[in-house]
Design an enzyme around this catalytic site. Structure first.
Site, PDB file in Angstrom:
ATOM      1  N   LYS A 115     -36.395 -35.341   0.600  1.00  0.00           N
ATOM      2  CA  LYS A 115     -35.798 -36.293   1.546  1.00  0.00           C
ATOM      3  C   LYS A 115     -36.481 -37.649   1.488  1.00  0.00           C
ATOM      4  O   LYS A 115     -35.838 -38.678   1.689  1.00  0.00           O
ATOM      5  CB  LYS A 115     -35.858 -35.754   2.982  1.00  0.00           C
ATOM      6  CG  LYS A 115     -34.825 -34.681   3.247  1.00  0.00           C
ATOM      7  CD  LYS A 115     -34.529 -34.563   4.737  1.00  0.00           C
ATOM      8  CE  LYS A 115     -33.458 -33.516   4.986  1.00  0.00           C
ATOM      9  NZ  LYS A 115     -33.313 -33.193   6.410  1.00  0.00           N
ATOM     10  N   LYS A 202     -24.981 -29.138  -3.414  1.00  0.00           N
ATOM     11  CA  LYS A 202     -24.658 -28.595  -2.092  1.00  0.00           C
ATOM     12  C   LYS A 202     -23.700 -29.507  -1.333  1.00  0.00           C
ATOM     13  O   LYS A 202     -23.794 -30.725  -1.435  1.00  0.00           O
ATOM     14  CB  LYS A 202     -25.953 -28.479  -1.274  1.00  0.00           C
ATOM     15  CG  LYS A 202     -26.309 -27.053  -0.926  1.00  0.00           C
ATOM     16  CD  LYS A 202     -27.579 -26.992  -0.124  1.00  0.00           C
ATOM     17  CE  LYS A 202     -27.267 -26.839   1.347  1.00  0.00           C
ATOM     18  NZ  LYS A 202     -28.433 -26.529   2.164  1.00  0.00           N
ATOM     19  N   LYS A 205     -23.629 -33.745   4.268  1.00  0.00           N
ATOM     20  CA  LYS A 205     -23.106 -34.763   5.174  1.00  0.00           C
ATOM     21  C   LYS A 205     -23.266 -36.164   4.592  1.00  0.00           C
ATOM     22  O   LYS A 205     -22.574 -37.084   4.988  1.00  0.00           O
ATOM     23  CB  LYS A 205     -23.825 -34.679   6.521  1.00  0.00           C
ATOM     24  CG  LYS A 205     -25.317 -34.993   6.414  1.00  0.00           C
ATOM     25  CD  LYS A 205     -25.926 -35.182   7.770  1.00  0.00           C
ATOM     26  CE  LYS A 205     -27.375 -35.490   7.800  1.00  0.00           C
ATOM     27  NZ  LYS A 205     -28.198 -35.718   6.708  1.00  0.00           N
TER      28      LYS A 205
END
Ligand code: TRP
Length: 339
Positions: A115, A202, A205
């Protein structure tokens, strides 16, 4: 203070674009634990702000996750639904656990590396500390079981390490065995939902393409259109699961079908093996609409006409959560030696 035997805790971040992966990989599994466990389901707004969230959107996104919990079938009267920031013991326990966890443990967390990306210096301190807050979420209820996806397994192991070290460090003052070591409940296969544009990534969002994901705000038409456009290949579906190897797009759609129907991929291929995507995609779209639209419809109704109910549910849930967490935290204070 009695020790719970079967207490589940889990959370979903209110970061917007709630999608099929969140539903099949998390929320739907939460629903199934209600008969056998005492469940606490949290909307983890403190975790969300480890990356910038627009304050107005954060409020709407918090309500959206709560609405999804309720619409999916979590009973907020029998179990507990609330948002994390309403229960201050999470953040307070997190501070103490910060002093138990070691820098070396956190620096091994792969999610932080992913991240934070290349510019690690610019990541928030909260993003680095995220797993310690997650440990506090679980331990402040002395939860025994935590339903999580593959990607959270490492964080859950860290929670166990933190619990264990707390128990050892404070054994001198009544802390031995205080925190149960939380067990992961890794949800069945076929819950890893991939992008509809690239079956090797994956569903996320943050993917810039809306075509990559089915969201819980999509209409029946949106769902059908996205499935129609989903990336596949020219061959018919294989007869066996092995035949899906190297065909990520096909594998993903078969996995989604299986998860929505509650059957194994092999069963799906028994029915659709040898058939073209021109046949399979409409069947999948129909199934997806049938399974999702009662949920998305109820979410929309609540978000548009019944925000008061959502807010009241979160407030009542928070009160009940505090009734469990506050005495645990009080005991932690004594164990640590705070007066
Ligand atoms: N980190 C989890 C996720 O992003 C969310 C979460 C926060 C959580 N606290 C938790 C999950 C405690 C399980 C238990 O999916």
């Amino acid at each position: 203070m009695n020790k719970p035997q079967n207490r589940v805790f889990s959370g979903v971040q209110p970061t917007g674009n709630l999608h099929l992966g969140n539903y099949l990989g998390a929320i739907r599994n939460f629903v199934g634990l209600q008969d056998t466990h005492e469940c606490i389901y949290c909307v983890v707004d403190l975790h969300a702000i480890t990356a910038w969230q627009d304050p107005k959107e954060l409020a709407a996104n918090t309500r959206e996750v709560a609405a999804a919990y309720i619409a999916a079938g979590i009973d907020p009267e029998k179990h507990i639904i609330f948002n994390q920031s309403k229960v201050s013991a999470h953040a307070e326990l997190a501070w103490i656990l910060n002093c138990v966890a070691r820098v070396g443990w956190l620096s091994r967390m792969t999610q932080f590396k992913d991240k934070a990306g290349k510019d690690r210096e610019a990541a928030s301190v909260g993003l680095y500390d995220y797993p310690v807050l997650m440990a506090a979420d679980i331990l402040v209820y002395r939860a025994t079981h935590v339903p999580v996806g593959e990607d959270q397994k490492q964080h859950l192991e860290l929670s166990r390490d933190i619990a264990q070290k707390f128990n050892n460090d404070f054994a001198v003052n009544g802390g031995a065995d205080f925190f149960p070591l939380p067990e992961p409940l890794i949800m069945g296969p076929a819950t890893r939902v991939m992008s509809l544009r690239d079956g090797t990534k994956k569903m996320s969002k943050s993917d810039p393409s809306n075509w990559s994901r089915i969201t819980l705000k999509d209409t029946a038409d949106d769902i059908a259109a996205k499935i129609r456009k989903a990336q596949t290949d020219p061959d018919p579906l294989p007869e066996t699961v092995e035949g899906l190897e190297g065909r990520a797009g096909a594998d993903n759609l078969v996995g989604i079908y299986a998860a929505l129907a509650g059957i194994a991929k092999a069963e799906v291929l028994k029915e659709f093996g040898g058939k073209q995507f021109g046949v399979f995609k409409p069947a999948l779209a129909e199934l997806a609409v049938a399974r999702l639209s009662p949920i998305t419809g109820e979410m929309k109704r609540m978000m548009e006409n019944d925000q008061g109910y959502i807010d009241a549910t979160l407030e009542k849930g928070a009160e009940r959560a505090r009734a469990i967490a506050d005495p645990v935290y009080k005991r932690v204070r004594e164990i640590v030696g705070f007066i």
